[in-house]
Each structure stands twice: as C-alpha cells, then as structure tokens.
Scaffold this motif. Structure first.
Motif, short mmCIF file in Angstrom:
data_model
loop_
_atom_site.label_atom_id
_atom_site.label_comp_id
_atom_site.label_asym_id
_atom_site.label_seq_id
_atom_site.Cartn_x
_atom_site.Cartn_y
_atom_site.Cartn_z
N GLU A 263 -143.87 -30.13 57.35
CA GLU A 263 -145.32 -29.95 57.22
C GLU A 263 -145.96 -30.24 58.56
N MET A 264 -147.06 -29.55 58.81
CA MET A 264 -147.88 -29.84 59.98
C MET A 264 -149.19 -30.37 59.43
N ALA A 265 -149.64 -31.48 59.99
CA ALA A 265 -150.87 -32.10 59.52
C ALA A 265 -151.57 -32.78 60.68
N MET A 266 -152.85 -32.90 60.56
CA MET A 266 -153.64 -33.57 61.59
C MET A 266 -153.50 -35.08 61.42
N ASP A 267 -153.26 -35.76 62.53
CA ASP A 267 -153.24 -37.22 62.59
C ASP A 267 -154.29 -37.59 63.63
N GLY A 268 -155.53 -37.80 63.14
CA GLY A 268 -156.65 -37.95 64.06
C GLY A 268 -156.94 -36.61 64.71
N ASP A 269 -156.83 -36.55 66.03
CA ASP A 269 -157.06 -35.29 66.76
C ASP A 269 -155.76 -34.61 67.14
N MET B 221 -152.18 -32.68 66.08
CA MET B 221 -151.39 -31.97 65.07
C MET B 221 -149.95 -32.45 65.19
N LYS B 222 -149.39 -32.94 64.08
CA LYS B 222 -148.02 -33.44 64.08
C LYS B 222 -147.19 -32.68 63.06
N MET B 223 -145.92 -32.47 63.42
CA MET B 223 -144.99 -31.83 62.51
C MET B 223 -143.94 -32.86 62.12
N ARG B 224 -143.60 -32.88 60.82
CA ARG B 224 -142.59 -33.83 60.35
C ARG B 224 -141.93 -33.30 59.09
N PRO B 225 -140.69 -33.74 58.82
CA PRO B 225 -140.03 -33.35 57.57
C PRO B 225 -140.80 -33.88 56.36
N VAL B 226 -140.77 -33.14 55.27
CA VAL B 226 -141.40 -33.56 54.03
C VAL B 226 -140.41 -34.45 53.30
N GLU B 227 -140.75 -35.72 53.16
CA GLU B 227 -139.87 -36.68 52.50
C GLU B 227 -139.79 -36.39 51.00
N GLY B 228 -138.57 -36.30 50.49
CA GLY B 228 -138.37 -36.08 49.06
C GLY B 228 -138.56 -34.66 48.59
N GLY B 229 -138.83 -33.73 49.50
CA GLY B 229 -138.99 -32.32 49.14
C GLY B 229 -140.43 -31.93 48.90
N LEU B 230 -140.66 -30.64 48.76
CA LEU B 230 -142.00 -30.08 48.60
C LEU B 230 -142.24 -29.75 47.13
N GLU B 231 -143.24 -30.38 46.54
CA GLU B 231 -143.58 -30.19 45.13
C GLU B 231 -144.17 -28.80 44.90
N ILE B 232 -143.62 -28.09 43.91
CA ILE B 232 -144.17 -26.81 43.47
C ILE B 232 -144.75 -27.08 42.08
#
Length: 179
Positions: A103-109, A111-122
């Motif tokens: 996932e890519m998400a904003m951390d303040g200003d 943009m950080k990319m990191r593995p999704v812990e435990g998998g991606l919920e559908i």
C-alpha cells in the motif's frame, strides 16, 4: 462503454481454449473457478476477468518497465459478491523473485510504500481497487523487462478462494496512473 458479460464454463470454455483462447482454461482445473469474458462493444476487444469462488478479479495489468528495472506494480479490481470477506495474502510469479501486497499512504507530507500486514481485506459484498498510488501487487526482483503488449502470468493467493492464476496485460502507465 457498452459492455456485455458472458460467463464461460465447462465445454464452451474448453472449446474456446482449443481454438487459441488459452485464458479460458487457466482456471478450469479448479472446480470453484471460471473465467468471464467481457466484450467491449465499441472496441471489439475482449477483457478477461477471472472468477474464483465469490471473487472476481477484473482488468489485471502490470506496469511496463525500462530495461533492468528491479520492480513493477500490478493493478486490478477485486470484487467480492459473497456474504463473507476474503483476504489477498500472497502471490508468486516466474518473472519475479518475490511478490508482495503493498500500500502507498501519506505519512504527514511524505508518501510511503509498505507491505500490507496480514493481507488485503476484500469485504463481503464490496470491492478493492489496486491502483497506482494505493494498494498494489509489488513484483520484486524482476528477471526480465516488462514490455507493453506482453501478457504475464502470476498467481494470487486468497485466504478463502485459494490460489488463482491471473494473466496480466503489460501496459504503459503514465504518472497519475493513466493507462
């Protein structure tokens, strides 16, 4: 775009497979899986979606890369028509050393990319879009260049639906996520 959906199962899928539509049999070895064919009436092109249990994996694409690039992203829409959620937990591909769900998400200003812990919920009755700048499948340690127009097979592993083989179209993806 005007689309018509045709589900292909059993003998029809095998007939299509024998005429060169190899995608039609890619999931036929799994009793709970079948392929769907979506015909875009205005273009005449077929876009192959894969069904696995209650999940539908639509329009899977991999970002084209320059020579010797170490990584690429995979994008798609995963819908869940079931009454229970499922989870995308892993993947594998012959063309990459490792496959992770990111996932890519904003951390303040920033943009950080990191593995999704435990998998991606559908979620049950919902969908998740994997797209540039958000959730995506990260192909790490590419063994070769991803060239536009190619097709690449990879496997995705879901908690409930199990292992599903997907055929990705390699596409040029411009900044901002436009294909």
């Amino acid at each position: 775009m005007n689309r018509r959906i045709i589900e292909i199962t059993g003998a029809i899928a095998l007939t299509l497979a024998s005429t060169g539509a190899a995608w039609a049999c890619s999931t036929m070895d799994k009793p709970h899986a079948r392929a769907s064919l979506i015909l875009a009436a205005d273009s005449g092109h077929a876009i192959v979606d894969v069904k696995a249990g209650d999940l539908t994996i639509a329009t899977p694409v991999i970002k084209a890369t320059p020579p010797n690039a170490p990584v690429s992203g995979g994008y798609m829409n995963i819908g869940n028509s079931g009454m229970a959620g499922d989870r995308l937990v892993a993947g594998s591909a012959d063309f990459a050393a490792k496959v992770e769900i990111h996932e890519m998400a904003m951390d303040g200003d920033v943009m950080k990319m990191r593995p999704v812990e435990g998998g991606l919920e559908i979620p049950a009755g919902g969908s998740v879009e994997l797209k540039p700048g958000g959730y995506h499948v990260m192909f790490i340690g590419l063994k070769e260049q991803m060239k536009p127009g190619e097709k690449r097979k990879a496997k995705l592993v879901f908690e409930k639906a199990g292992e599903v083989e997907i055929e990705f179209d390699v596409m040029e993806i411009k900044p901002g996520g436009q294909m």
